[in-house]
Design an enzyme around this catalytic site. Sequence first.
Site, PDB file in Angstrom:
ATOM      1  N   LYS A 182       1.063  -1.219  -0.006  1.00 17.12           N
ATOM      2  CA  LYS A 182       0.021   0.304   0.544  1.00 17.12           C
ATOM      3  C   LYS A 182       1.068   1.517   0.295  1.00 17.12           C
ATOM      4  O   LYS A 182       1.278   1.774   1.006  1.00 17.12           O
ATOM      5  CB  LYS A 182      -0.903   0.049   1.215  1.00 17.12           C
ATOM      6  CG  LYS A 182      -2.120   1.505   1.071  1.00 17.12           C
ATOM      7  CD  LYS A 182      -2.223   1.934   2.434  1.00 17.12           C
ATOM      8  CE  LYS A 182      -2.406   2.686   2.570  1.00 17.12           C
ATOM      9  NZ  LYS A 182      -1.414   3.927   2.172  1.00 17.12           N
ATOM     10  N   GLU A 257       9.297   1.519  11.963  1.00 18.71           N
ATOM     11  CA  GLU A 257      10.203   2.744  10.747  1.00 18.71           C
ATOM     12  C   GLU A 257       9.679   4.099  11.457  1.00 18.71           C
ATOM     13  O   GLU A 257       9.063   4.263  10.533  1.00 18.71           O
ATOM     14  CB  GLU A 257      10.984   2.324  10.035  1.00 18.71           C
ATOM     15  CG  GLU A 257      12.905   2.920  10.305  1.00 18.71           C
ATOM     16  CD  GLU A 257      12.487   4.785   9.923  1.00 18.71           C
ATOM     17  OE1 GLU A 257      12.268   5.675  10.584  1.00 18.71           O
ATOM     18  OE2 GLU A 257      12.761   4.452   8.300  1.00 18.71           O
ATOM     19  N   CYS A 291      13.501  10.548   7.423  1.00 17.51           N
ATOM     20  CA  CYS A 291      12.999  10.923   8.741  1.00 17.51           C
ATOM     21  C   CYS A 291      14.794  10.957   9.698  1.00 17.51           C
ATOM     22  O   CYS A 291      14.428  11.156  11.266  1.00 17.51           O
ATOM     23  CB  CYS A 291      13.223   9.043   9.086  1.00 17.51           C
ATOM     24  SG  CYS A 291      10.781   8.636   8.229  1.00 17.51           S
ATOM     25  N   GLU A 388       9.117  16.409  15.516  1.00 16.10           N
ATOM     26  CA  GLU A 388       9.353  16.207  14.352  1.00 16.10           C
ATOM     27  C   GLU A 388       8.788  17.420  13.169  1.00 16.10           C
ATOM     28  O   GLU A 388       7.256  17.077  13.253  1.00 16.10           O
ATOM     29  CB  GLU A 388       9.375  15.069  14.168  1.00 16.10           C
ATOM     30  CG  GLU A 388       9.651  14.437  12.350  1.00 16.10           C
ATOM     31  CD  GLU A 388       9.779  13.023  12.073  1.00 16.10           C
ATOM     32  OE1 GLU A 388      10.751  12.363  11.660  1.00 16.10           O
ATOM     33  OE2 GLU A 388       8.614  12.399  12.380  1.00 16.10           O
TER      34      GLU A 388
END
Length: 486
Positions: A182, A257, A291, A388
């Site tokens: 996906k 992750e 990331c 973040e």
Amino acid sequence: MALALRTGVEREDLLIGGRWRPARSSRYFETVDPATEQVIAHVAEADAPDIDAAVSAARTALQGEWGHMRAAERGQALLRLAELIRKNQDALAELESLDSGKPVSAIRRQDLPAVLDTLTYYAGWADKINGQVIPARPDALTYTVREPVGVVAAIIPWNFPLMIGMWKLAPALACGCTVVLKPAELTPLTALRIGELALAAGFPPGVLNVVPGFGKAAGAALVEHPDVDKITFTGSPAVGRQILRGAAGNLKRVTLELGGKSANIIFPDADLEAAVKAAASGIFFNTGQVCSAGSRILAHADIYDEVIERLVARAKAIRVGDPRDAGTSMGPLVSQVQMKRVLDYIEIGKQEGARLATGGSRIGSTGYFISPTVFANVEHRMRISQEEIFGPVASVIRFTDEDDAIRLANGTKYSLAAGVWSADIARVHRFVRRLKAGTVWANTFGPTDVRLPWGGNRDSGFGREHGDVAIDNFTEPKVVWINTGP
């Protein structure tokens, strides 16, 4: 096989069981070029019935031709796919750039070489996934074999669709699993083209199924499906938590992750030219949508002002613009939602008292472009230091000594990566031991390699990808005990 370079707004269907088909609901959603805000394509919107069909197709392939194929033949199939990607890399790079806003030059230079390296690396693993003979008793032959974990749900993010997609596909397929992929709804197009190339490479129907859709429908249905054996996900901590809750139904294996707020620590004895050059790349590469981006630059008090000055100069020199222009260094953010998020964080930084040294605003009125941004006088407690942002926003924080640097570096809920810059090798080794990070770079920042484990813990997720660790992710050990005694 050569992929056709498509023009105009087209419809893209789901790939399920080796066939292209519309969603059961007949719904389509738009995918948009973030540089122009123009619609690229209408993409079939998968939801629960489509996910059910894709999982069923994957299970059938697992129990059929793919499950009975020799391991070496699986490796050859992966190599054929790699060759088709190599032949079509220009078309894939242009499509990835169009869909995500990534500079096409960066895709050609980094993303596609990494895709090919990952695929060929795991193609070589396919017939080398060995068990062990373990002499447990003299009256028995006891050994282990590794078998595919089963049907894998691979859910990938929008920041590196090709590269992260292959990080998941290649080891899963090498291990003999089948996959329902996906892609993110913002960037579904190259995943569909990889599915097309996999069919051309001779993958049996159902081995790789591609089902674009939204997280609340397609993603949730995939996570909760009772016939999915493993989930591998890259994305946000919030969605990672939802996946863990959804996977509890049949206790699926999960690898996550998630986010990062990586510290990049610069000591006075560092090569400042190299350190600041890498720091700029570490936060402005891919428009900061990484990331492991070095979004917190920790500079010793003795060099703090010089680091700010050098970083601002580099930020101002970055060429922001059309991602299809070979001279562009930084493209747009992926969406209007992401642009607003980043601009909101810039306002938060100013309100909290950080000094905006450069950037901080939208560029133009069309496309989701933001100027490279540097904040000075950032305090550790500030939200721009703790949360973040996922955009081209650097927070430069002052530290006084090694203990202070460690306190700041480890003082967030993330632990994906970190960097340290010093000519003192003893100090480097001390920091490697003390930093809480899955990867620590010394006198560099940002390189990765498929042969090395990748991941973090806490809000950065758990489990590791890459290398031989990924073989463990996608296999289950089985013990065989054969009585040889009376």
